[in-house]
Write a protein that holds these residues in place. Structure first.
Motif, PDB file in Angstrom:
ATOM      1  N   VAL A  90       0.830  -1.200   0.000  1.00 51.40           N
ATOM      2  CA  VAL A  90       0.000   0.000   0.000  1.00 51.40           C
ATOM      3  C   VAL A  90       0.866   1.253   0.000  1.00 51.40           C
ATOM      4  O   VAL A  90       2.012   1.244   0.446  1.00 51.40           O
ATOM      5  N   ARG A 133      -3.481   5.909   8.745  1.00 50.91           N
ATOM      6  CA  ARG A 133      -3.644   5.772   7.304  1.00 50.91           C
ATOM      7  C   ARG A 133      -3.262   4.356   6.853  1.00 50.91           C
ATOM      8  O   ARG A 133      -3.960   3.735   6.045  1.00 50.91           O
ATOM      9  N   GLU A 175      -5.684   1.464   5.078  1.00 50.98           N
ATOM     10  CA  GLU A 175      -5.345   0.839   3.798  1.00 50.98           C
ATOM     11  C   GLU A 175      -5.409  -0.686   3.879  1.00 50.98           C
ATOM     12  O   GLU A 175      -5.807  -1.355   2.919  1.00 50.98           O
TER      13      GLU A 175
END
Length: 419
Positions: free
Chosen positions: A44, A130, A134
């Protein structure tokens, strides 16, 4: 011919260890290919809005190696050394580690290629949240349960738990382990890996006829694993003569005052310049003349280039993959007893399992219960490895890997292949 580490990397070593175990067990080629290949991998992009308003982008990974024995389990590390092959190797080793100590898990690992020390706490929170968002589709208390590793800690796990819980609309304590106690973490989890390393080291000393009172040790790494291991070994009477970290190394013939050294490291950020010891070259620590060497930092520190200078009689691998295949071959010729990582540092995942079980029960065990059950599982695994090694005339690493691989194969064969 002297063994070398040509084309060395953790994934090369992990696959070589698997191939040796498969050959010993007589497994078919298809099973070998399945075990050599991760079941699921996710790469990611992790964008970060920095405190100064600029945007940085980091690579993140989550690899789930095997699910035959249960949901995936493995740490999350923040380090600039993180890449996909490293994470693949660590996930594979986690599968064997969980099987060796009879946990109902497969192996996983994750990482973000970032240097935590270059970022504020607020930036690390944003990166963690974050990254979690993901990989959200492939984690969960019955899918994959992250835990702390290099560069992460209980606060990191709290952010992951909160992010995941917000996404599903209710609190899910079992999505991670290594959480703060107030959020459902287990008593004894913070020191579990260190306590396990020390417990295994003391059993290895007993096997070699070494009395802890007066024995000597050197520890590479003064983080979550090395610091606690130093304290527990010192409490058992071992003279911890040398300790290093990323910024320096210190040595004292009489033994370091581990408590004072810890206070110094808390104040300055490193063991370097500690006034109660002599400063030494960090690279020399693994070659010091001690009874027990505990590499508790990162992989690949004992190699074919320095193995012939190792003078410890016992190596207890507090880190994952600290000894390369080339070094293994050299050390075998000098009768160095190597306790492999999948046994030596399994204390952390054992108590992670206890934490997960407590979360599922909504019930907290006492610290004494955790400590006793940890030592019971490690002692059982130790005797399994020693016995298998003796029967099959194998090194402890070979025996531990073969035992673990056999247990994973048994689970796979019982479940069958779908469809």
């Amino acid at each position: 011919m002297t063994p070398t580490d040509t084309n060395h990397g953790p994934l090369v070593d992990a696959k070589a260890q698997l191939a040796e175990a498969v050959a010993h067990l007589g497994c078919e080629a298809g099973v070998h290919r399945m075990l050599a290949t991760s079941r699921r991998e996710m790469a990611v992009s992790v964008p970060l809005r920095r405190d100064d308003g600029s945007t940085a982008v980091y690579e993140g990974f989550r690899v789930q190696h095997n699910f035959s024995r249960g949901p995936a389990k493995g740490g999350l590390r923040f380090s600039t050394a993180v890449d996909l092959d490293e994470v693949r190797a660590l996930a594979m080793w986690m599968t064997w580690k969980c099987a060796l100590v009879n946990l109902p898990y497969g192996g996983a690992k994750g990482g973000v290629a970032i240097e935590p020390r270059d970022h504020s706490q607020a930036e690390l929170e944003r990166v963690t949240r974050r990254y979690t968002s993901e990989i959200l589709p492939i984690i969960g208390p019955e899918i994959d349960i992250p835990a702390p590793d290099v560069g992460t800690d209980e606060q990191t796990m709290a952010w992951i738990m909160d992010t995941y819980s917000a996404s599903v609309g209710h609190t899910v304590p079992g999505v991670v382990t290594g959480k703060p106690i107030s959020l459902g973490g287990s008593l004894g989890r913070a020191t579990a890996t260190s306590r396990g390393v020390a417990h295994i080291a003391l059993m290895a000393m007993s096997l070699r006829g070494i009395d802890p009172e007066g024995a000597t040790a050197a520890i590479q790494g003064f983080g979550k694993v090395g610091r606690g291991a130093a304290r527990f070994l010192a409490d058992a009477g071992v003279r911890v003569q040398a300790i290093s970290d990323v910024d320096g190394a210190v040595w004292s013939d009489e033994g370091l005052d581990v408590q004072r050294l810890g206070a110094h490291a808390d104040e300055t950020g490193s063991v370097a310049d500690f006034d109660g010891a002599e400063q030494i070259d960090p690279a020399s620590l693994v070659t010091l003349d001690v009874d027990v060497l505990v590499p508790a930092a990162v992989e690949g520190v004992i190699t074919a280039a320095n193995a012939d200078r190792v003078r410890a009689s016992i190596i207890v691998e507090g880190a994952n993959g600290p000894t390369t295949a080339g070094a293994d071959a050299i050390l075998a010729e000098t009768d160095v007893l190597i306790v492999p990582d999948i046994l030596a540092n399994a204390g952390g995942v054992i108590v992670s399992y206890f934490e997960w079980a407590q979360a599922n029960q909504a019930y907290q065990w006492t610290e004494r219960q955790v400590k006793d059950r940890l030592e019971e599982r490690l002692t059982r695994a130790w005797h399994d490895v020693v016995e298998y090694s003796g029967v099959h005339h194998m090194s402890y690493r070979q025996a531990a890997t073969a035992l673990a691989v056999r247990r994973v194969i048994e689970a796979h064969e019982l479940r069958g292949l779908y469809p």
